[in-house]
Design a protein around this motif. Structure first.
Motif, PDB file in Angstrom:
ATOM      1  N   VAL A 132     -10.486   1.325  62.849  1.00 18.80           N
ATOM      2  CA  VAL A 132     -10.130   2.690  62.477  1.00 18.80           C
ATOM      3  C   VAL A 132      -9.123   3.236  63.471  1.00 18.80           C
ATOM      4  O   VAL A 132      -9.337   3.171  64.686  1.00 18.80           O
ATOM      5  CB  VAL A 132     -11.382   3.597  62.438  1.00 18.80           C
ATOM      6  N   SER A 133      -8.005   3.780  62.963  1.00 20.79           N
ATOM      7  CA  SER A 133      -6.976   4.354  63.819  1.00 20.79           C
ATOM      8  C   SER A 133      -7.347   5.770  64.225  1.00 20.79           C
ATOM      9  O   SER A 133      -8.267   6.377  63.664  1.00 20.79           O
ATOM     10  CB  SER A 133      -5.624   4.355  63.106  1.00 20.79           C
ATOM     11  N   SER A 135      -5.769   8.372  63.549  1.00 17.91           N
ATOM     12  CA  SER A 135      -5.498   9.279  62.437  1.00 17.91           C
ATOM     13  C   SER A 135      -6.605   9.246  61.385  1.00 17.91           C
ATOM     14  O   SER A 135      -6.614  10.060  60.461  1.00 17.91           O
ATOM     15  CB  SER A 135      -4.162   8.929  61.779  1.00 17.91           C
ATOM     16  N   ASP A 137      -7.302   6.451  59.484  1.00 19.26           N
ATOM     17  CA  ASP A 137      -7.108   5.382  58.514  1.00 19.26           C
ATOM     18  C   ASP A 137      -8.017   4.198  58.862  1.00 19.26           C
ATOM     19  O   ASP A 137      -8.235   3.884  60.039  1.00 19.26           O
ATOM     20  CB  ASP A 137      -5.652   4.928  58.485  1.00 19.26           C
ATOM     21  N   PHE A 139      -8.793   0.146  58.325  1.00 20.45           N
ATOM     22  CA  PHE A 139      -8.156  -1.131  58.004  1.00 20.45           C
ATOM     23  C   PHE A 139      -9.240  -2.200  57.896  1.00 20.45           C
ATOM     24  O   PHE A 139     -10.064  -2.350  58.799  1.00 20.45           O
ATOM     25  CB  PHE A 139      -7.137  -1.501  59.079  1.00 20.45           C
ATOM     26  N   CYS A 150      -5.737  -0.895  53.644  1.00 23.40           N
ATOM     27  CA  CYS A 150      -5.819   0.358  54.378  1.00 23.40           C
ATOM     28  C   CYS A 150      -6.408   1.421  53.448  1.00 23.40           C
ATOM     29  O   CYS A 150      -5.946   1.586  52.312  1.00 23.40           O
ATOM     30  CB  CYS A 150      -4.441   0.793  54.875  1.00 23.40           C
ATOM     31  N   GLY A 152      -7.821   5.635  53.378  1.00 20.68           N
ATOM     32  CA  GLY A 152      -7.712   6.904  54.061  1.00 20.68           C
ATOM     33  C   GLY A 152      -9.047   7.372  54.598  1.00 20.68           C
ATOM     34  O   GLY A 152     -10.098   6.788  54.325  1.00 20.68           O
ATOM     35  N   LYS A 153      -9.023   8.484  55.342  1.00 22.92           N
ATOM     36  CA  LYS A 153     -10.253   9.008  55.928  1.00 22.92           C
ATOM     37  C   LYS A 153     -11.254   9.474  54.871  1.00 22.92           C
ATOM     38  O   LYS A 153     -12.441   9.607  55.147  1.00 22.92           O
ATOM     39  CB  LYS A 153      -9.928  10.154  56.888  1.00 22.92           C
ATOM     40  N   LYS A 158      -5.225   3.211  50.148  1.00 22.81           N
ATOM     41  CA  LYS A 158      -3.885   3.676  50.493  1.00 22.81           C
ATOM     42  C   LYS A 158      -2.830   2.584  50.354  1.00 22.81           C
ATOM     43  O   LYS A 158      -1.777   2.798  49.772  1.00 22.81           O
ATOM     44  CB  LYS A 158      -3.845   4.226  51.928  1.00 22.81           C
ATOM     45  N   THR A 196       0.854   1.265  62.159  1.00 22.03           N
ATOM     46  CA  THR A 196      -0.194   1.828  61.311  1.00 22.03           C
ATOM     47  C   THR A 196       0.306   2.217  59.919  1.00 22.03           C
ATOM     48  O   THR A 196      -0.496   2.616  59.064  1.00 22.03           O
ATOM     49  CB  THR A 196      -0.833   3.047  61.986  1.00 22.03           C
ATOM     50  N   GLN A 197       1.623   2.085  59.690  1.00 20.99           N
ATOM     51  CA  GLN A 197       2.170   2.288  58.343  1.00 20.99           C
ATOM     52  C   GLN A 197       2.245   0.982  57.565  1.00 20.99           C
ATOM     53  O   GLN A 197       2.664   0.951  56.408  1.00 20.99           O
ATOM     54  CB  GLN A 197       3.561   2.922  58.417  1.00 20.99           C
TER      55      GLN A 197
END
Length: 353
Positions: A132-133, A135, A137, A139, A150, A152-153, A158, A196-197
């Motif tokens: 988890v990043s 932000s 997100d 993975f 990926c 989202g929260k 995503k 992270t993108q």
């Protein structure tokens, strides 16, 4: 009917006994390593398999012990896991093909357990590891689909990270210092790095036994300084790289004695820089210093608290709580690393120094 009445009477009696006994009715398990008179360094805290392991009233727990568990979704074969900064524990469950999200700070029982990857775009088949990043997100590596997803929260799909890049993605780690994602490609004996993108930044490694080469790497961790720790499983060692992906050092070898590895898997680093390595062959966790010297090991084969059956991934959070995926016991075991201050407190509570 008689059986139902009997169960009802037993339940009433149990509740009455529990009310009379108070909290003393439940005996607390206290396990530490090493054993007294040595200073304790690791303490067992609890096991988690299902939502009710996190939040359950004393009455309902006693009811469960009398009448048995009702059907409840629980872990089947956990492997990789991590936590975020908000008290959520993410567990990649290869057995059920989804990621369990346990909210350890939930205020409502309905919020304790959620799932990722159950259906729709991003449906998982065999999730191996999760990261988890900052932000939020999430993975997830899926070794059956050879894909990294990926989410989202809010747990919605995503993106597909690095489509077509992987032979078999397994271990994954978030590099907080540099905001990068590291992913192991086990069958290609490589490490691949993404932002992270989802843009690929770099890759390193190849099959072999020399430094910087790998033989089926499985697990990875990046510490707060950006150093990368990789479980080079079939070479029976840990390799360490700096944030520029340069080789730094290695330690370990295949063997059957303490300080060697049989089937090394999960890896973690505590706030003091100690290196923890799960070994599925020994059914324990070994702790090393940065030079690769063995300091301590904890755990043994078995089914009780502090025991393991083919443990896999691990994660250590910022508070030095240690989470171990105890795969074939179908649970996550949680421990606490005790610093010098914590260790002294524990010794005093136990009647030590």
């Amino acid at each position: 009917m008689r059986y139902s009445i009997h169960r009802w009477l037993v339940l009433c009696l149990a509740i009455a006994l529990l009310a009379g006994c108070g909290s003393s009715a439940v005996k607390k398990v206290d396990l530490v390593w090493p054993l007294p008179p040595e200073k304790p360094r690791v303490r067992w805290l609890q096991n988690i398999s299902r939502a009710s392991d996190i939040s359950q009233s004393s009455v309902s727990k006693f009811k469960e012990s009398i009448l048995g568990k009702e059907d409840e979704v629980s872990l089947m074969k956990p492997y990789g896991l991590c936590t975020d900064r908000f008290g959520k524990l993410y567990v990649a469950d290869t057995g059920s093909g989804r990621v369990f999200v346990f909210d350890l700070n939930a205020t409502s029982e309905n919020d304790i357990l959620k799932f990722i990857g159950e259906s729709g775009q991003g449906k998982l088949l065999q999730p191996i590891d999760v990261a988890v990043s900052d932000s939020g997100d999430i993975f997830i590596t899926d070794s059956k689909l050879n894909t990294v997803y990926c989410f989202g929260k809010d747990y919605s799909f995503k993106a597909n990270i690095g489509p077509g890049e992987f032979g078999r993605p397994t271990g994954i780690a978030y590099d907080r210092k540099n905001n990068r994602i590291f992913i192991l490609d086990t069958v290609n004996h490589m490490v691949k790095v993404f932002d992270t993108q989802g843009n690929k930044i770099a890759e390193f490694g190849k099959g072999g036994e020399e430094t910087g080469e790998f033989n089926r790497p499985t697990n990875i961790k990046v510490d707060k300084n950006g150093y990368i720790y990789i479980t080079d499983t079939m070479n029976g060692r840990i390799q360490i790289f700096d944030e520029n992906l340069n080789f730094v050092s290695t330690f370990g070898s295949l063997g059957q004695t303490a300080g060697t590895f049989a089937r090394p898997r999960g890896i973690g680093i505590d706030t003091e820089g100690h290196i923890y390595v799960v070994d599925a062959g020994f059914d324990n966790v070994q702790i090393f210093d940065q030079q690769g010297n063995l300091l301590l090991f904890f755990g043994q084969p078995g089914f009780g608290p502090g025991e393991f059956w083919l443990p896999a991934g691990m994660y250590i959070d910022e508070n030095d709580r240690i989470y171990v995926a105890d795969s074939y016991n179908q649970r996550v075991e949680i421990f606490q690393y005790l610093s010098d201050k914590d260790s002294k407190s524990s010794s005093a509570e136990a009647g030590g120094e």
